[in-house]
Structure formats: structure tokens, C-alpha cells
Design an enzyme around this catalytic site. Structure first.
Site, PDB file in Angstrom:
ATOM      1  N   ASP A   1      -0.168   5.115   1.120  1.00  0.00           N
ATOM      2  CA  ASP A   1      -0.408   6.044   2.231  1.00  0.00           C
ATOM      3  C   ASP A   1      -0.332   5.320   3.574  1.00  0.00           C
ATOM      4  OD1 ASP A   1      -0.909   8.505   0.811  1.00  0.00           O
ATOM      5  OD2 ASP A   1      -2.786   7.618   0.134  1.00  0.00           O
TER       6      ASP A   1
ATOM      7  N   ASP B   1      -2.944  12.691   0.214  1.00  0.00           N
ATOM      8  CA  ASP B   1      -4.033  13.627  -0.065  1.00  0.00           C
ATOM      9  C   ASP B   1      -4.068  14.739   0.973  1.00  0.00           C
ATOM     10  OD1 ASP B   1      -4.924  12.205  -2.299  1.00  0.00           O
ATOM     11  OD2 ASP B   1      -6.265  10.954  -1.121  1.00  0.00           O
TER      12      ASP B   1
ATOM     13  N   ASP C   1      -4.963   3.409  -3.142  1.00  0.00           N
ATOM     14  CA  ASP C   1      -6.103   4.266  -3.459  1.00  0.00           C
ATOM     15  C   ASP C   1      -5.685   5.733  -3.535  1.00  0.00           C
ATOM     16  OD1 ASP C   1      -8.687   4.893  -4.105  1.00  0.00           O
ATOM     17  OD2 ASP C   1      -9.525   4.609  -2.103  1.00  0.00           O
TER      18      ASP C   1
ATOM     19  N   ASP D   1      -2.237  -0.896   5.720  1.00  0.00           N
ATOM     20  CA  ASP D   1      -2.714  -0.380   7.003  1.00  0.00           C
ATOM     21  C   ASP D   1      -4.216  -0.157   7.051  1.00  0.00           C
ATOM     22  OD1 ASP D   1      -3.346   2.920   6.920  1.00  0.00           O
ATOM     23  OD2 ASP D   1      -2.262   2.088   5.217  1.00  0.00           O
TER      24      ASP D   1
ATOM     25  N   ASP E   1       0.870  -1.162   0.000  1.00  0.00           N
ATOM     26  CA  ASP E   1       0.000   0.000   0.000  1.00  0.00           C
ATOM     27  C   ASP E   1       0.916   1.224   0.000  1.00  0.00           C
ATOM     28  OD1 ASP E   1      -2.298   1.664   0.348  1.00  0.00           O
ATOM     29  OD2 ASP E   1      -1.949   1.680   2.504  1.00  0.00           O
TER      30      ASP E   1
END
Length: 278
Positions: free
Chosen positions: A20, A29, A104, A186, A18
């Protein structure tokens, strides 16, 4: 000169990160929105919009305030990246592991950060929300899955991205060849792909984050071995321990092998996007 291949390979070892709060210990973001002064607009719009279209709208707000794509790049380059995470990425790549990002976030943010820290070339694939700069210089962010034409139908994941379906496609491409997957994440969105892993695979959840909490609610649902971590140093130690567990006998890595990541990144450059198929 092309970088020399690792002396020993680790065929069948796929490491999926992943982004972030995993590769980076912050949210990309939120970092950009806060640093570029758009928090008021974010709090005003957040109750009315889903996250992915909200981020596209926020890039419009940033553009309207006179901030360019290069300003966004500089903002992202100013954020920290744990040296242990950089070391873990370079070493795993040099040992012959196939490294991928499933996130994402978006291509613009991820590629900027990884290129700045010299590890973009360590990854064979980045699966994330597409991003591009339009003719007006505004950053546009699109959903990975277009729910208007082909909704993914997973109740565990947001409508713009099902990481579980992405993992299934990676597994399908592997075919009959045995692959050992190590998944590191996470968030809540990392739970679905963790459920897709099987025996001989490993999931590395960040302790006391949503993925860890979901796993702890019923560990019997997972077939993969669970190995938690809570810092960049622990991520590095745990990942390399698992890689060496899969490789028999343990592979050795040389400084030359580690340097391949910087060599590839230099050739790509900060402004050249990876071709990421959907």
C-alpha cells in the site's frame, strides 16, 4: 514454454516491497471500502476496533450488502498502478533479483492487483495477512501473527504483524551467503524492518510519509544507506541504480527476460493463491 532465465543473474540481491502506497499509490483497504459503499460502517466501527480485525469485519459488511468476492476483485482491478513501478518490478526480476512483498494488506488484495498487472510471477514470496473466501462466499482476513497464541512482542509494530521479525527470518534463511537487501516502503510499520538492515543494505523510504519522518528523526539509528523517492518514476530510477551498483559489472536485461513475469502469472491465474509460508 517455460520462460528463459536471465542471461545474467544478480545473486544475493533481495528487493523487499511494501504494498500500500508503495507498489500502489493508494491504500487497498480504503479503496475497496470506499468503492463498495461501506464508508459509513467503517467510520462507525473504526474507534472500537484494531485495523486487522476491522478489515475482516468490513468484508462481512460488504458481503451483507450483496457484494461477492469477484466484485472485490473487479474493484481492485479498476485501481491504477504506475507504469514505472511495473517496469521497475519486471526489470529487477529479469536482472535476477529476488523480489518479495512484505505488507500489512492481505493475500487476496495483493495477488489480485499484481496478477492483473502481469507482475505476480515476478515475486518469489508474499508475506502478508492471510485471506480466503469461505463457503458462504465471504472474504475472511486473518492476522499474520496470532497474538492469542504467540504475540510477537515488538513495541514498534501492530500486534498482527512485525515486519522486522519477517525480515530477520529472511536474513536467517540466507545464512552465510552475503545478501544485499533493498527495502522499499512508506509507513510506520516499515520502520522496524529498516532497523534490521545492515551495512551494504539500502532502504528506500517514500518522502514525507511516516517511514521517512521516523528515519529523519534520527538517521544514526539506521545502518543501511537511505535513498528517498516520491513518485513511481523516482522509485524505478532509484531501485535500478542501486541494483546496478550492487551488480558488478552492471547486468544487461533483454525484452525476453522481462516477459517472464507475465508468463508465470498466466499459469497461476487470478484465482490461484500463492503458497505463502508463515
Amino acid at each position: 514454454m517455460a520462460p528463459s532465465p536471465p542471461a545474467q543473474q544478480a545473486p544475493g540481491v533481495v528487493v523487499v516491497f511494501d504494498f500500500d502506497r508503495t507498489i500502489i499509490d493508494w491504500d487497498s483497504d480504503n479503496w475497496v471500502i470506499t468503492k463498495l459503499g461501506a464508508t459509513d460502517a467503517f467510520h462507525r466501527l473504526r474507534p472500537t476496533m484494531r485495523w486487522n480485525p476491522l478489515m475482516d469485519r468490513m468484508m462481512g459488511e460488504v458481503h451483507a450488502r450483496g457484494k461477492t468476492a469477484e466484485d472485490i476483485r473487479e474493484c481492485l482491478r479498476s485501481a491504477p498502478l504506475d507504469v514505472h513501478v511495473v517496469s521497475a518490478i519486471k526489470t529487477a526480476a529479469a536482472l535476477g533479483c529476488d523480489l518479495k512483498v512484505v505488507s500489512d494488506a492481505n493475500t487476496f488484495f495483493i495477488e489480485t492487483v499484481l496478477a492483473h498487472h502481469g507482475v505476480l510471477g515476478c515475486f518469489s514470496e508474499i508475506k502478508t495477512n492471510p485471506a480466503s473466501v469461505d463457503v458462504d462466499g465471504r472474504l475472511r482476513i486473518s492476522p499474520f501473527h496470532d497474538s492469542a497464541t504467540a504475540p510477537h512482542g515488538c513495541s514498534l509494530c501492530p500486534e498482527n504483524m512485525c515486519k522486522g521479525k519477517i525480515i530477520e527470518k529472511i536474513q536467517a534463511i540466507a545464512g552465510a551467503e552475503k545478501q544485499h537487501f533493498i527495502y522499499i516502503g512508506d509507513g510506520k510499520g516499515d520502520y522496524c524492518p529498516s532497523l534490521k538492515l545492515g551495512e551494504g543494505d539500502y532502504v528506500m523510504p517514500k518522502e514525507n510519509y511516516p517511514l521517512w519522518n521516523l528515519i529523519c528523526s534520527n538517521k544514526q539509528l539506521l545502518k543501511a544507506e537511505i535513498h528517498p523517492w516520491n513518485s513511481g518514476e523516482e522509485l524505478e530510477k532509484t531501485l535500478l541504480k542501486l541494483v546496478n551498483k550492487v551488480i558488478s559489472p552492471p547486468a544487461q536485461v533483454s525484452p525476453v527476460d522481462c516477459s517472464k513475469c507475465e508468463s508465470v502469472t498466466t499459469e497461476l491465474g487470478h484465482h490461484q493463491a500463492l503458497r505463502v509460508p508463515h
